[in-house]
Write a protein that holds these residues in place. Structure first.
Motif, PDB file in Angstrom:
ATOM      1  N   GLN A 119       0.856  -1.194   0.000  1.00 46.43           N
ATOM      2  CA  GLN A 119       0.000   0.000   0.000  1.00 46.43           C
ATOM      3  C   GLN A 119       0.888   1.239   0.000  1.00 46.43           C
ATOM      4  OE1 GLN A 119      -2.409   1.442   3.608  1.00 46.43           O
ATOM      5  NE2 GLN A 119      -3.963   0.394   2.379  1.00 46.43           N
ATOM      6  N   VAL A 120       0.514   2.226  -0.776  1.00 46.64           N
ATOM      7  CA  VAL A 120       1.305   3.455  -0.868  1.00 46.64           C
ATOM      8  C   VAL A 120       1.547   4.026   0.528  1.00 46.64           C
ATOM      9  CG1 VAL A 120       1.325   5.834  -1.721  1.00 46.64           C
ATOM     10  CG2 VAL A 120       0.474   3.983  -3.184  1.00 46.64           C
ATOM     11  N   GLY A 121       2.812   4.336   0.799  1.00 52.56           N
ATOM     12  CA  GLY A 121       3.184   4.878   2.101  1.00 52.56           C
ATOM     13  C   GLY A 121       3.695   3.835   3.071  1.00 52.56           C
ATOM     14  N   GLN A 122       3.460   2.556   2.780  1.00 48.21           N
ATOM     15  CA  GLN A 122       3.927   1.486   3.650  1.00 48.21           C
ATOM     16  C   GLN A 122       5.368   1.091   3.279  1.00 48.21           C
ATOM     17  OE1 GLN A 122       2.114   0.138   6.301  1.00 48.21           O
ATOM     18  NE2 GLN A 122       0.760   1.859   5.839  1.00 48.21           N
ATOM     19  N   THR A 123       6.058   0.436   4.223  1.00 51.63           N
ATOM     20  CA  THR A 123       7.451   0.043   4.022  1.00 51.63           C
ATOM     21  C   THR A 123       7.550  -1.445   3.709  1.00 51.63           C
ATOM     22  OG1 THR A 123       8.260   1.779   5.502  1.00 51.63           O
ATOM     23  CG2 THR A 123       9.741  -0.068   5.076  1.00 51.63           C
ATOM     24  N   LEU A 124       8.242  -1.755   2.621  1.00 50.41           N
ATOM     25  CA  LEU A 124       8.535  -3.148   2.278  1.00 50.41           C
ATOM     26  C   LEU A 124       9.950  -3.484   2.741  1.00 50.41           C
ATOM     27  CD1 LEU A 124       7.145  -3.398  -1.372  1.00 50.41           C
ATOM     28  CD2 LEU A 124       5.968  -3.896   0.780  1.00 50.41           C
ATOM     29  N   THR A 125      10.132  -4.706   3.255  1.00 49.13           N
ATOM     30  CA  THR A 125      11.441  -5.150   3.742  1.00 49.13           C
ATOM     31  C   THR A 125      11.855  -6.415   3.005  1.00 49.13           C
ATOM     32  OG1 THR A 125      10.994  -4.213   5.931  1.00 49.13           O
ATOM     33  CG2 THR A 125      12.757  -5.855   5.777  1.00 49.13           C
ATOM     34  N   ALA A 126      13.091  -6.423   2.527  1.00 46.93           N
ATOM     35  CA  ALA A 126      13.611  -7.580   1.787  1.00 46.93           C
ATOM     36  C   ALA A 126      14.204  -8.604   2.742  1.00 46.93           C
ATOM     37  CB  ALA A 126      14.670  -7.124   0.794  1.00 46.93           C
ATOM     38  N   ASN A 127      13.924  -9.870   2.473  1.00 44.87           N
ATOM     39  CA  ASN A 127      14.576 -10.980   3.173  1.00 44.87           C
ATOM     40  C   ASN A 127      15.425 -11.721   2.145  1.00 44.87           C
ATOM     41  OD1 ASN A 127      14.658 -14.007   3.926  1.00 44.87           O
ATOM     42  ND2 ASN A 127      14.139 -13.003   5.849  1.00 44.87           N
ATOM     43  N   GLU A 128      16.697 -11.962   2.477  1.00 46.15           N
ATOM     44  CA  GLU A 128      17.644 -12.482   1.490  1.00 46.15           C
ATOM     45  C   GLU A 128      17.391 -13.922   1.076  1.00 46.15           C
ATOM     46  OE1 GLU A 128      18.489 -11.106   4.367  1.00 46.15           O
ATOM     47  OE2 GLU A 128      19.369  -9.166   3.818  1.00 46.15           O
ATOM     48  N   GLY A 129      16.560 -14.659   1.802  1.00 41.62           N
ATOM     49  CA  GLY A 129      16.395 -16.077   1.518  1.00 41.62           C
ATOM     50  C   GLY A 129      17.536 -16.873   2.130  1.00 41.62           C
ATOM     51  N   GLU A 130      17.799 -18.055   1.593  1.00 42.00           N
ATOM     52  CA  GLU A 130      18.868 -18.904   2.125  1.00 42.00           C
ATOM     53  C   GLU A 130      19.870 -19.237   1.027  1.00 42.00           C
ATOM     54  OE1 GLU A 130      17.219 -22.308   4.054  1.00 42.00           O
ATOM     55  OE2 GLU A 130      16.237 -21.109   5.628  1.00 42.00           O
ATOM     56  N   TRP A 131      21.152 -19.259   1.420  1.00 37.51           N
ATOM     57  CA  TRP A 131      22.238 -19.456   0.465  1.00 37.51           C
ATOM     58  C   TRP A 131      23.293 -20.414   1.037  1.00 37.51           C
ATOM     59  CZ3 TRP A 131      22.182 -16.583  -4.170  1.00 37.51           C
ATOM     60  CH2 TRP A 131      21.208 -15.583  -4.229  1.00 37.51           C
ATOM     61  N   THR A 132      23.961 -21.141   0.152  1.00 38.89           N
ATOM     62  CA  THR A 132      25.172 -21.873   0.509  1.00 38.89           C
ATOM     63  C   THR A 132      26.365 -21.034   0.068  1.00 38.89           C
ATOM     64  OG1 THR A 132      25.241 -23.048  -1.597  1.00 38.89           O
ATOM     65  CG2 THR A 132      24.005 -24.080   0.215  1.00 38.89           C
ATOM     66  N   GLY A 133      27.549 -21.419   0.494  1.00 35.17           N
ATOM     67  CA  GLY A 133      28.745 -20.708   0.081  1.00 35.17           C
ATOM     68  C   GLY A 133      29.108 -19.543   0.969  1.00 35.17           C
ATOM     69  N   SER A 134      28.402 -19.390   2.083  1.00 38.98           N
ATOM     70  CA  SER A 134      28.715 -18.343   3.062  1.00 38.98           C
ATOM     71  C   SER A 134      28.896 -16.966   2.420  1.00 38.98           C
ATOM     72  CB  SER A 134      29.975 -18.707   3.852  1.00 38.98           C
ATOM     73  OG  SER A 134      29.810 -19.934   4.527  1.00 38.98           O
ATOM     74  N   PRO A 135      27.804 -16.378   1.882  1.00 39.65           N
ATOM     75  CA  PRO A 135      27.932 -15.052   1.266  1.00 39.65           C
ATOM     76  C   PRO A 135      28.461 -14.033   2.277  1.00 39.65           C
ATOM     77  CG  PRO A 135      25.803 -16.032   0.766  1.00 39.65           C
ATOM     78  CD  PRO A 135      26.416 -16.885   1.808  1.00 39.65           C
ATOM     79  N   THR A 136      29.315 -13.155   1.789  1.00 38.96           N
ATOM     80  CA  THR A 136      29.868 -12.103   2.647  1.00 38.96           C
ATOM     81  C   THR A 136      29.186 -10.762   2.426  1.00 38.96           C
ATOM     82  OG1 THR A 136      31.566 -11.685   0.965  1.00 38.96           O
ATOM     83  CG2 THR A 136      32.118 -13.214   2.752  1.00 38.96           C
ATOM     84  N   ASP A 137      28.354 -10.673   1.361  1.00 36.78           N
ATOM     85  CA  ASP A 137      27.693  -9.402   1.078  1.00 36.78           C
ATOM     86  C   ASP A 137      26.461  -9.654   0.219  1.00 36.78           C
ATOM     87  OD1 ASP A 137      27.286  -6.676   1.150  1.00 36.78           O
ATOM     88  OD2 ASP A 137      28.495  -6.291  -0.641  1.00 36.78           O
ATOM     89  N   PHE A 138      25.438  -8.768   0.389  1.00 39.54           N
ATOM     90  CA  PHE A 138      24.229  -8.839  -0.421  1.00 39.54           C
ATOM     91  C   PHE A 138      23.976  -7.472  -1.051  1.00 39.54           C
ATOM     92  CE2 PHE A 138      23.434 -12.175   2.766  1.00 39.54           C
ATOM     93  CZ  PHE A 138      23.118 -13.246   1.945  1.00 39.54           C
ATOM     94  N   ASP A 139      23.601  -7.470  -2.315  1.00 44.29           N
ATOM     95  CA  ASP A 139      23.177  -6.250  -2.994  1.00 44.29           C
ATOM     96  C   ASP A 139      21.689  -6.376  -3.302  1.00 44.29           C
ATOM     97  OD1 ASP A 139      25.671  -5.090  -2.937  1.00 44.29           O
ATOM     98  OD2 ASP A 139      26.268  -5.882  -4.897  1.00 44.29           O
ATOM     99  N   TYR A 140      20.959  -5.244  -3.163  1.00 42.75           N
ATOM    100  CA  TYR A 140      19.509  -5.243  -3.354  1.00 42.75           C
ATOM    101  C   TYR A 140      19.165  -4.393  -4.569  1.00 42.75           C
ATOM    102  CZ  TYR A 140      19.969  -6.543   1.566  1.00 42.75           C
ATOM    103  OH  TYR A 140      20.356  -7.134   2.734  1.00 42.75           O
TER     104      TYR A 140
END
Length: 274
Positions: free
Chosen positions: A52-73
């Motif tokens: 809804q306009v004005g509301q905040t959406l939040t990203a969840n990265e999901g699950e990964w193998t390989g031990s990520p050291t950084d995420f880009d959105y």
């Protein structure tokens, strides 16, 4: 003269010795490189929050193998079916506040996970179609506040209206010898709260029985008092039994026939024998 002979060491023995030295020093120099493993997505990213306009959406990265050291959105604005997507400029944070331009569309998040060995991307399913923000409720005025205390005339707004709910007359019965009437009217609004500052007008019907006083304001108790002097037109007939009055309550400067104003007829008994 005796000749001197050197003792030759077999080549295979030299090679074996070199190998042993290599082992002692940490390797032969012919080992294999470590296996590279860039991140792999095992559960897609998701988006939480109200679409809804004005509301905040939040990203969840999901699950990964390989031990990520950084995420880009990277957020993408898509049509109502989740297709025809385009990247949203500057929407590269974990959270995103929905704007008017998002209305009627859906939002996806693309996550890029990376480590020293590389990066991998994965995209979420689309959100629900973004809806328009609801209109903010009007600010609470005195009419909406709890309690039964008086409200100022400036706090009475449509659809609320003024109401003349009580009246009194002195003398209580208009006699043939009566020269002056003192009439009082009570004005309320907002479910019965007394109104302070309303202007009250009154005139006898038919006209010319008693004078028409200037409008009088209601006090903190909601009452307004007006005085009317006898004129030559009273009594209207020799059989007159009622004194009918037209009364109006309004806000200063307000519409006489609209807005929050009110009008009504009231009557009082007449006994010409008094």
């Amino acid at each position: 003269m005796k000749s001197k002979h050197r003792k030759l060491v077999p080549v295979t023995a030299l090679a074996l010795a070199a190998g042993l030295v290599g082992v002692v020093l940490g390797g032969t120099g012919m080992g294999t490189a470590a296996t590279k493993a860039k991140p792999t997505n095992t559960r897609p990213p998701t988006i939480s929050g109200k679409a809804q306009v004005g509301q905040t959406l939040t990203a969840n990265e999901g699950e990964w193998t390989g031990s990520p050291t950084d995420f880009d959105y990277a957020r993408r604005r898509c049509d109502a079916d989740g297709g025809s997507c385009s990247f949203i400029s500057g929407a590269n944070q974990k959270t995103y506040v929905l704007k008017d331009v998002d209305k009627g569309n859906t939002i996806r998040i693309r996550i890029k996970a990376q480590n020293a060995d590389g990066n991998t991307m994965s995209t979420s399913v689309p959100t629900a179609v973004v809806t328009e923000a609801p209109a903010p409720p009007p600010p609470a005025g005195a009419c909406e506040k709890a309690g039964t205390g008086a409200v100022g005339i400036g706090d009475v707004k449509p659809p609320n209206r003024l109401l003349v709910d009580r009246q009194s007359l002195s003398p209580s019965v208009v006699g043939g010898s009566t020269q002056q009437l003192v009439v009082r009217f009570h004005v309320t609004a907002c479910g019965g709260k007394p109104v302070q500052g309303a202007l009250v007008y009154v005139t006898a019907v038919p006209y010319n029985q008693f004078s028409v006083p200037a409008e009088a304001p209601t006090g903190g108790d909601g009452w307004a008092e007006l005085r009317m002097n006898r004129l030559r037109g009273f009594p209207a007939t020799n059989q007159q039994q009622l004194m009918v009055m037209f009364v109006r309550a309004r806000e200063p400067g307000g519409n006489l026939l609209g807005g929050i104003s009110t009008r009504r007829l009231v009557s009082f008994p007449v006994n010409l024998g008094r």
